[in-house]
Scaffold this motif. Structure first.
Motif, PDB file in Angstrom:
ATOM      1  N   GLN A   2       0.840  -1.199   0.000  1.00  0.00           N
ATOM      2  CA  GLN A   2       0.000   0.000   0.000  1.00  0.00           C
ATOM      3  C   GLN A   2       0.872   1.243   0.000  1.00  0.00           C
ATOM      4  OE1 GLN A   2      -2.732  -0.269   3.342  1.00  0.00           O
ATOM      5  NE2 GLN A   2      -4.337  -1.045   1.985  1.00  0.00           N
ATOM      6  N   LEU A   3       0.392   2.252  -0.703  1.00  0.00           N
ATOM      7  CA  LEU A   3       1.048   3.547  -0.752  1.00  0.00           C
ATOM      8  C   LEU A   3       0.020   4.603  -0.386  1.00  0.00           C
ATOM      9  CD1 LEU A   3       2.921   3.042  -4.134  1.00  0.00           C
ATOM     10  CD2 LEU A   3       3.985   3.089  -1.879  1.00  0.00           C
ATOM     11  N   GLN A   4       0.349   5.425   0.589  1.00  0.00           N
ATOM     12  CA  GLN A   4      -0.569   6.459   1.052  1.00  0.00           C
ATOM     13  C   GLN A   4       0.061   7.823   0.846  1.00  0.00           C
ATOM     14  OE1 GLN A   4      -3.753   5.935   2.506  1.00  0.00           O
ATOM     15  NE2 GLN A   4      -3.955   8.149   2.285  1.00  0.00           N
ATOM     16  N   ALA A   5      -0.458   8.557  -0.123  1.00  0.00           N
ATOM     17  CA  ALA A   5       0.061   9.894  -0.403  1.00  0.00           C
ATOM     18  C   ALA A   5      -0.691  10.923   0.429  1.00  0.00           C
ATOM     19  CB  ALA A   5      -0.070  10.214  -1.883  1.00  0.00           C
ATOM     20  N   SER A   6       0.014  11.967   0.836  1.00  0.00           N
ATOM     21  CA  SER A   6      -0.603  13.031   1.627  1.00  0.00           C
ATOM     22  C   SER A   6       0.220  14.307   1.496  1.00  0.00           C
ATOM     23  CB  SER A   6      -0.694  12.608   3.097  1.00  0.00           C
ATOM     24  OG  SER A   6       0.609  12.437   3.644  1.00  0.00           O
ATOM     25  N   GLY A   7      -0.328  15.378   2.067  1.00  0.00           N
ATOM     26  CA  GLY A   7       0.398  16.643   2.101  1.00  0.00           C
ATOM     27  C   GLY A   7      -0.024  17.652   1.065  1.00  0.00           C
ATOM     28  N   GLY A   8      -0.947  17.283   0.197  1.00  0.00           N
ATOM     29  CA  GLY A   8      -1.421  18.226  -0.795  1.00  0.00           C
ATOM     30  C   GLY A   8      -2.249  19.327  -0.151  1.00  0.00           C
ATOM     31  N   GLY A   9      -2.540  20.357  -0.941  1.00  0.00           N
ATOM     32  CA  GLY A   9      -3.336  21.459  -0.432  1.00  0.00           C
ATOM     33  C   GLY A   9      -3.271  22.650  -1.356  1.00  0.00           C
ATOM     34  N   LEU A  10      -3.694  23.778  -0.831  1.00  0.00           N
ATOM     35  CA  LEU A  10      -3.703  25.035  -1.578  1.00  0.00           C
ATOM     36  C   LEU A  10      -2.442  25.828  -1.223  1.00  0.00           C
ATOM     37  CD1 LEU A  10      -5.144  27.157  -3.361  1.00  0.00           C
ATOM     38  CD2 LEU A  10      -6.260  27.982  -1.266  1.00  0.00           C
ATOM     39  N   VAL A  11      -1.735  26.282  -2.240  1.00  0.00           N
ATOM     40  CA  VAL A  11      -0.523  27.066  -2.033  1.00  0.00           C
ATOM     41  C   VAL A  11      -0.504  28.190  -3.050  1.00  0.00           C
ATOM     42  CG1 VAL A  11       0.848  25.531  -3.507  1.00  0.00           C
ATOM     43  CG2 VAL A  11       1.994  26.947  -1.791  1.00  0.00           C
ATOM     44  N   GLN A  12       0.056  29.322  -2.653  1.00  0.00           N
ATOM     45  CA  GLN A  12       0.132  30.462  -3.556  1.00  0.00           C
ATOM     46  C   GLN A  12       1.254  30.290  -4.566  1.00  0.00           C
ATOM     47  OE1 GLN A  12       0.458  34.022  -1.162  1.00  0.00           O
ATOM     48  NE2 GLN A  12      -1.750  34.078  -0.805  1.00  0.00           N
ATOM     49  N   PRO A  13       1.119  30.905  -5.721  1.00  0.00           N
ATOM     50  CA  PRO A  13       2.215  30.867  -6.700  1.00  0.00           C
ATOM     51  C   PRO A  13       3.516  31.362  -6.086  1.00  0.00           C
ATOM     52  CG  PRO A  13       0.230  31.739  -7.707  1.00  0.00           C
ATOM     53  CD  PRO A  13      -0.064  31.614  -6.242  1.00  0.00           C
ATOM     54  N   GLY A  14       4.584  30.659  -6.398  1.00  0.00           N
ATOM     55  CA  GLY A  14       5.886  30.978  -5.825  1.00  0.00           C
ATOM     56  C   GLY A  14       6.162  30.282  -4.520  1.00  0.00           C
ATOM     57  N   GLY A  15       5.151  29.638  -3.968  1.00  0.00           N
ATOM     58  CA  GLY A  15       5.294  28.957  -2.687  1.00  0.00           C
ATOM     59  C   GLY A  15       5.891  27.572  -2.816  1.00  0.00           C
ATOM     60  N   SER A  16       6.017  26.914  -1.671  1.00  0.00           N
ATOM     61  CA  SER A  16       6.590  25.575  -1.606  1.00  0.00           C
ATOM     62  C   SER A  16       5.641  24.629  -0.898  1.00  0.00           C
ATOM     63  CB  SER A  16       7.931  25.602  -0.863  1.00  0.00           C
ATOM     64  OG  SER A  16       8.882  26.397  -1.531  1.00  0.00           O
ATOM     65  N   LEU A  17       5.812  23.361  -1.194  1.00  0.00           N
ATOM     66  CA  LEU A  17       4.993  22.321  -0.566  1.00  0.00           C
ATOM     67  C   LEU A  17       5.780  21.028  -0.627  1.00  0.00           C
ATOM     68  CD1 LEU A  17       2.074  22.108   0.631  1.00  0.00           C
ATOM     69  CD2 LEU A  17       1.392  21.160  -1.585  1.00  0.00           C
ATOM     70  N   ARG A  18       5.663  20.233   0.405  1.00  0.00           N
ATOM     71  CA  ARG A  18       6.265  18.900   0.400  1.00  0.00           C
ATOM     72  C   ARG A  18       5.165  17.864   0.577  1.00  0.00           C
ATOM     73  NH1 ARG A  18      10.547  16.231   4.658  1.00  0.00           N
ATOM     74  NH2 ARG A  18       8.625  16.088   5.905  1.00  0.00           N
ATOM     75  N   ILE A  19       5.065  16.974  -0.369  1.00  0.00           N
ATOM     76  CA  ILE A  19       4.099  15.890  -0.283  1.00  0.00           C
ATOM     77  C   ILE A  19       4.832  14.596   0.043  1.00  0.00           C
ATOM     78  CG2 ILE A  19       2.346  16.983  -1.717  1.00  0.00           C
ATOM     79  CD1 ILE A  19       3.320  15.407  -4.094  1.00  0.00           C
ATOM     80  N   SER A  20       4.093  13.685   0.670  1.00  0.00           N
ATOM     81  CA  SER A  20       4.690  12.456   1.171  1.00  0.00           C
ATOM     82  C   SER A  20       3.947  11.248   0.645  1.00  0.00           C
ATOM     83  CB  SER A  20       4.629  12.436   2.702  1.00  0.00           C
ATOM     84  OG  SER A  20       5.237  13.567   3.272  1.00  0.00           O
ATOM     85  N   CYS A  21       4.641  10.143   0.644  1.00  0.00           N
ATOM     86  CA  CYS A  21       4.031   8.867   0.259  1.00  0.00           C
ATOM     87  C   CYS A  21       4.604   7.811   1.199  1.00  0.00           C
ATOM     88  CB  CYS A  21       4.363   8.548  -1.188  1.00  0.00           C
ATOM     89  SG  CYS A  21       3.692   6.991  -1.774  1.00  0.00           S
ATOM     90  N   VAL A  22       3.746   7.297   2.081  1.00  0.00           N
ATOM     91  CA  VAL A  22       4.163   6.293   3.053  1.00  0.00           C
ATOM     92  C   VAL A  22       3.856   4.913   2.509  1.00  0.00           C
ATOM     93  CG1 VAL A  22       3.894   5.440   5.394  1.00  0.00           C
ATOM     94  CG2 VAL A  22       3.729   7.891   4.938  1.00  0.00           C
ATOM     95  N   ALA A  23       4.843   4.043   2.554  1.00  0.00           N
ATOM     96  CA  ALA A  23       4.671   2.670   2.088  1.00  0.00           C
ATOM     97  C   ALA A  23       4.374   1.752   3.264  1.00  0.00           C
ATOM     98  CB  ALA A  23       5.923   2.206   1.368  1.00  0.00           C
ATOM     99  N   SER A  24       3.478   0.815   3.075  1.00  0.00           N
ATOM    100  CA  SER A  24       3.191  -0.193   4.096  1.00  0.00           C
ATOM    101  C   SER A  24       3.073  -1.555   3.429  1.00  0.00           C
ATOM    102  CB  SER A  24       1.904   0.146   4.857  1.00  0.00           C
ATOM    103  OG  SER A  24       0.810   0.248   3.982  1.00  0.00           O
ATOM    104  N   GLY A  25       3.463  -2.576   4.177  1.00  0.00           N
ATOM    105  CA  GLY A  25       3.431  -3.924   3.637  1.00  0.00           C
ATOM    106  C   GLY A  25       4.712  -4.322   2.923  1.00  0.00           C
ATOM    107  N   PHE A  26       5.623  -3.377   2.802  1.00  0.00           N
ATOM    108  CA  PHE A  26       6.913  -3.648   2.191  1.00  0.00           C
ATOM    109  C   PHE A  26       7.846  -2.500   2.558  1.00  0.00           C
ATOM    110  CE2 PHE A  26       7.198  -0.576  -1.352  1.00  0.00           C
ATOM    111  CZ  PHE A  26       5.918  -0.052  -1.287  1.00  0.00           C
ATOM    112  N   THR A  27       9.132  -2.676   2.312  1.00  0.00           N
ATOM    113  CA  THR A  27      10.074  -1.578   2.543  1.00  0.00           C
ATOM    114  C   THR A  27      10.496  -0.997   1.199  1.00  0.00           C
ATOM    115  OG1 THR A  27      11.999  -3.052   2.524  1.00  0.00           O
ATOM    116  CG2 THR A  27      10.924  -2.677   4.633  1.00  0.00           C
TER     117      THR A  27
END
Length: 125
Positions: A2-27
């Motif tokens: 399983q892969l669970q992505a998160s961290g999305g959202g609304l950001v202004q132009p020129g801004g920064s964002l970090r999104i994540s993807c957590v893996a489960s059931g394997f490394t």
């Protein structure tokens, strides 16, 4: 697997964002990992790729349109892959997906076997 992505959202132009993807059931060690995105009405496209060998990062690559702005990375202790996105533009608005393929490859590998559900990023003022 399983892969669970998160961290999305609304950001202004020129801004920064970090999104994540957590893996489960394997490394994530010894997996190729990638981030894709799909904008409204468009096809899903690959952005950044990271491959591993013996648990360590082997190589990374990003497509021209995001190279220098987006950085893919992996934290083995958290079994998580990240996409750091800087200097965001309205055209970066999309649903972002992570994908993995077991084995040793150079970027990009021939296919992707497992996908996360996506996290939405909106760049707007």
């Amino acid at each position: 697997v399983q892969l669970q992505a998160s961290g999305g959202g609304l950001v202004q132009p020129g801004g920064s964002l970090r999104i994540s993807c957590v893996a489960s059931g394997f490394t994530l060690d010894d997996y190729a990992i990638a981030w894709f995105r799909q904008a409204p009405g468009q096809e899903r496209v690959g952005l950044s790729c990271l491959t591993t060998r013996d648990g360590n990062t082997y190589n990374t690559d990003s497509v021209r349109g995001v190279r220098g702005r987006f950085t893919i990375s992996k934290d083995s202790s958290k079994n998580t892959v990240y996409l750091q996105m800087n200097t965001l533009k309205p055209e970066d608005t999309a649903v972002y997906y992570c994908a993995v393929l077991p084995g040793f490859y150079s970027c990009p590998p021939p296919r992707w076997d497992y996908w996360g559900q996506g996290t939405r990023v909106t760049v707007s003022s």
